[in-house]
Scaffold this motif. Sequence first.
Motif, mmCIF file in Angstrom:
data_model
loop_
_atom_site.group_PDB
_atom_site.id
_atom_site.type_symbol
_atom_site.label_atom_id
_atom_site.label_comp_id
_atom_site.label_asym_id
_atom_site.label_seq_id
_atom_site.Cartn_x
_atom_site.Cartn_y
_atom_site.Cartn_z
ATOM 1 N N LEU A 150 104.772 61.772 35.578
ATOM 2 C CA LEU A 150 105.711 61.162 34.948
ATOM 3 C C LEU A 150 106.910 61.448 35.399
ATOM 4 C CD1 LEU A 150 106.304 58.915 32.759
ATOM 5 C CD2 LEU A 150 106.033 60.633 31.164
ATOM 6 N N PHE A 151 107.840 60.413 35.992
ATOM 7 C CA PHE A 151 109.338 60.782 36.172
ATOM 8 C C PHE A 151 110.056 60.039 34.852
ATOM 9 C CE2 PHE A 151 113.448 59.120 37.945
ATOM 10 C CZ PHE A 151 113.981 60.441 37.857
ATOM 11 N N ALA A 152 110.799 60.944 34.247
ATOM 12 C CA ALA A 152 111.507 60.489 32.870
ATOM 13 C C ALA A 152 113.123 60.382 32.956
ATOM 14 C CB ALA A 152 110.952 61.224 31.794
ATOM 15 N N GLY A 153 113.561 60.633 34.293
ATOM 16 C CA GLY A 153 115.049 60.857 34.437
ATOM 17 C C GLY A 153 115.708 61.880 33.522
ATOM 18 N N PHE A 154 116.906 61.390 33.077
ATOM 19 C CA PHE A 154 117.699 62.221 32.262
ATOM 20 C C PHE A 154 117.313 61.974 30.625
ATOM 21 C CE2 PHE A 154 120.549 62.421 36.061
ATOM 22 C CZ PHE A 154 120.873 63.570 35.843
ATOM 23 N N LEU A 178 111.741 65.720 35.027
ATOM 24 C CA LEU A 178 113.183 65.305 34.536
ATOM 25 C C LEU A 178 114.544 65.846 35.346
ATOM 26 C CD1 LEU A 178 111.884 66.656 31.218
ATOM 27 C CD2 LEU A 178 112.272 64.290 31.446
ATOM 28 N N PHE A 179 115.350 65.364 35.130
ATOM 29 C CA PHE A 179 116.695 65.693 35.653
ATOM 30 C C PHE A 179 117.532 66.382 34.324
ATOM 31 C CE2 PHE A 179 116.953 62.285 39.240
ATOM 32 C CZ PHE A 179 115.942 63.027 39.899
ATOM 33 N N GLU A 180 118.438 67.263 34.547
ATOM 34 C CA GLU A 180 119.203 67.775 33.583
ATOM 35 C C GLU A 180 120.408 68.367 34.407
ATOM 36 O OE1 GLU A 180 120.812 67.701 30.921
ATOM 37 O OE2 GLU A 180 118.892 67.655 29.462
ATOM 38 N N SER A 181 121.709 68.278 33.596
ATOM 39 C CA SER A 181 122.728 68.819 33.918
ATOM 40 C C SER A 181 122.816 70.242 33.513
ATOM 41 C CB SER A 181 123.969 68.099 33.239
ATOM 42 O OG SER A 181 123.946 68.336 32.087
ATOM 43 N N GLY A 182 123.629 71.094 34.106
ATOM 44 C CA GLY A 182 123.779 72.429 33.855
ATOM 45 C C GLY A 182 124.158 72.855 32.494
ATOM 46 N N PRO A 183 125.166 72.451 31.990
ATOM 47 C CA PRO A 183 125.635 72.756 30.746
ATOM 48 C C PRO A 183 124.556 72.380 29.597
ATOM 49 C CG PRO A 183 127.356 71.605 31.799
ATOM 50 C CD PRO A 183 126.323 71.577 32.666
ATOM 51 N N ARG A 184 123.858 71.386 29.728
ATOM 52 C CA ARG A 184 122.604 71.044 28.768
ATOM 53 C C ARG A 184 121.195 71.708 29.254
ATOM 54 N NH1 ARG A 184 124.446 65.449 29.024
ATOM 55 N NH2 ARG A 184 122.387 64.972 30.136
ATOM 56 N N LEU A 185 121.327 72.649 30.033
ATOM 57 C CA LEU A 185 119.971 72.989 30.562
ATOM 58 C C LEU A 185 119.156 73.894 29.654
ATOM 59 C CD1 LEU A 185 117.890 73.277 32.588
ATOM 60 C CD2 LEU A 185 119.003 74.986 33.899
ATOM 61 N N VAL A 203 112.268 75.060 37.121
ATOM 62 C CA VAL A 203 113.563 74.654 37.219
ATOM 63 C C VAL A 203 114.080 74.717 38.698
ATOM 64 C CG1 VAL A 203 116.095 74.793 36.762
ATOM 65 C CG2 VAL A 203 114.213 75.130 35.032
ATOM 66 N N ALA A 204 114.272 73.743 39.491
ATOM 67 C CA ALA A 204 114.972 73.669 40.747
ATOM 68 C C ALA A 204 116.258 73.577 40.825
ATOM 69 C CB ALA A 204 113.944 72.785 41.673
ATOM 70 N N ARG A 205 117.058 74.162 41.580
ATOM 71 C CA ARG A 205 118.518 73.955 41.668
ATOM 72 C C ARG A 205 119.060 73.913 43.068
ATOM 73 N NH1 ARG A 205 122.503 77.592 41.698
ATOM 74 N NH2 ARG A 205 124.726 76.741 41.125
ATOM 75 N N GLU A 206 120.006 73.148 43.594
ATOM 76 C CA GLU A 206 120.657 73.243 45.002
ATOM 77 C C GLU A 206 119.513 72.935 46.088
ATOM 78 O OE1 GLU A 206 124.315 74.276 45.575
ATOM 79 O OE2 GLU A 206 124.161 73.049 43.907
ATOM 80 N N LEU A 207 118.704 72.039 45.655
ATOM 81 C CA LEU A 207 117.468 71.878 46.671
ATOM 82 C C LEU A 207 118.218 71.528 48.056
ATOM 83 C CD1 LEU A 207 114.960 69.907 44.289
ATOM 84 C CD2 LEU A 207 114.817 72.184 45.334
ATOM 85 N N MET A 235 120.028 69.828 37.826
ATOM 86 C CA MET A 235 118.650 70.472 38.149
ATOM 87 C C MET A 235 117.665 69.463 38.085
ATOM 88 S SD MET A 235 120.232 73.331 37.693
ATOM 89 C CE MET A 235 122.064 73.073 37.255
ATOM 90 N N VAL A 236 116.502 69.853 38.669
ATOM 91 C CA VAL A 236 115.257 69.141 38.450
ATOM 92 C C VAL A 236 114.458 69.998 37.699
ATOM 93 C CG1 VAL A 236 113.254 67.772 39.623
ATOM 94 C CG2 VAL A 236 115.831 67.921 40.852
ATOM 95 N N ILE A 237 113.642 69.544 36.828
ATOM 96 C CA ILE A 237 112.847 70.178 36.021
ATOM 97 C C ILE A 237 111.236 69.554 36.173
ATOM 98 C CG2 ILE A 237 112.187 71.132 33.574
ATOM 99 C CD1 ILE A 237 115.146 70.446 32.873
ATOM 100 N N VAL A 238 110.391 70.664 36.444
ATOM 101 C CA VAL A 238 108.973 69.881 36.667
ATOM 102 C C VAL A 238 108.205 71.009 35.554
ATOM 103 C CG1 VAL A 238 107.170 69.693 38.249
ATOM 104 C CG2 VAL A 238 109.427 69.643 39.214
ATOM 105 N N ILE A 239 107.354 69.911 34.872
ATOM 106 C CA ILE A 239 106.750 70.408 33.461
ATOM 107 C C ILE A 239 105.409 70.460 33.693
ATOM 108 C CG2 ILE A 239 106.229 70.795 30.941
ATOM 109 C CD1 ILE A 239 109.459 69.345 30.980
ATOM 110 N N GLY A 240 104.562 71.350 33.862
ATOM 111 C CA GLY A 240 103.071 71.151 34.188
ATOM 112 C C GLY A 240 102.470 70.503 32.805
ATOM 113 N N PRO A 241 101.141 69.885 33.044
ATOM 114 C CA PRO A 241 100.358 69.450 32.049
ATOM 115 C C PRO A 241 99.917 70.288 31.154
ATOM 116 C CG PRO A 241 98.845 69.429 34.216
ATOM 117 C CD PRO A 241 100.351 69.978 34.378
ATOM 118 N N ALA A 242 99.822 69.903 29.690
ATOM 119 C CA ALA A 242 99.273 70.857 28.654
ATOM 120 C C ALA A 242 97.959 71.080 28.867
ATOM 121 C CB ALA A 242 99.657 69.894 27.168
#
Length: 293
Positions: A150-154, A178-185, A203-207, A235-242
Motif C-alpha cells: 500500500l502506497f500512502a504518499g505523504f 510512505l514519503f516524509e520530509s526530514g524535519p518531520r521524520l 528509512v531510505a534517504r538520498e536514493l 525520505m521513503v519509509i517502508v513499513i513491513g506487515p504486522a
Amino acid sequence: MTDPDAPPLWTGTAPPPRRVDPGLYVVSTPIGNLRDITLRALDVLAAADLVLAEDTRVSARLLTAYGLRARLERCDDHAAERAIPEVLERLEAGQVVALVSDAGTPLVSDPGYPVVRAAVAAGLPVFPIPGASSLLAALTGAGLPSDRVLFAGFLPAKSGARRTALEGLKAPGQTVVLFESGPRLAASLADMAEVLGERDAVVARELTKLYETWVRGPLDQLAGDPRCQSPKGEMVIVIGPAAEAPADAATLDQALTAELADRSVSEAAARVAESLGLPRKQVYRRALELSGR
C-alpha cells in the motif's frame, strides 16, 4: 510476412530509436543519478515539441546534461490547470508533449494529474515512459515483503491528523510505503510506532545518490535513531506487515466445520491449514476429531 510496425524482436543488441508518435508522454526522470535516465525517455525528450516541467530550472539542467533542447513550460501544482488548453491544442495538432517532474515518475506525489486526466477525457493518446521511482527503489531495496503493498504518499503534518491517517493503514498482511520530509521524520516514526505497533521498517534517504543511506529496524527504534533526527531532504519509509496472530481453537473449528460440509477430511484440512497458516498435521488431526473418525 513481417509487420513493419511490430516492435523489434530481441536480438541481443539494443534496438534503434523508433519514431515518436504524437501524444502526451509521462516521462520518468532520474531521482539523483543522471545515468538512470532511459534511452526511450531521451528519445521522447529529444522529439518533444513541448516539455511540461515541475521546475523548469531543474529540467533544464537535465536536458543540458544530455545535449537536448526543448521548449520548457512550468507545470507545478499551481500551473497544471492553466496548461491544459495549450496541451490539448498541441495534442490535437499532432504534436509531442512530454510531462516530467523534478525527479522520478510524474504524478506519484508530484504534479501533473489534471493534465493527464484532461488528455484521457478528450480521447487523446497518453503514453507512460517508465523509469526511476523512489517508491520502487526503496521497496526493492528494503528487504521487506513486496507481494502486497500500500502506497500512502505523504502523511498529514500535524500529529493528530497523522495518527488518524495511520489508523487506516493497519490492515494486516501488507507492506506500507510512505514519503516524509526530514524535519518531520522522527515525530512521524514515533506516531507510526504507537499506532501501527511493532513492525520492522526501513528509512531510505538520498536514493541513487552519493550518500545513499538505509536505516533499518523496528519503528520504535528508528524513531530514536540519531540518523532519523531531522535529516536533510525527503525520505521513503517502508513499513513491513504486522505479524499475524495465530488462529485460536474456535477459529480453527469454525473454518474446518465449514469446509467439512462439502469436502473430504484431507481436502478440508489442506485448505484450512493454508488459509490460517497452521501446520497441516495439526489441522488434519482436528478435522478427524470433528468428523467423528
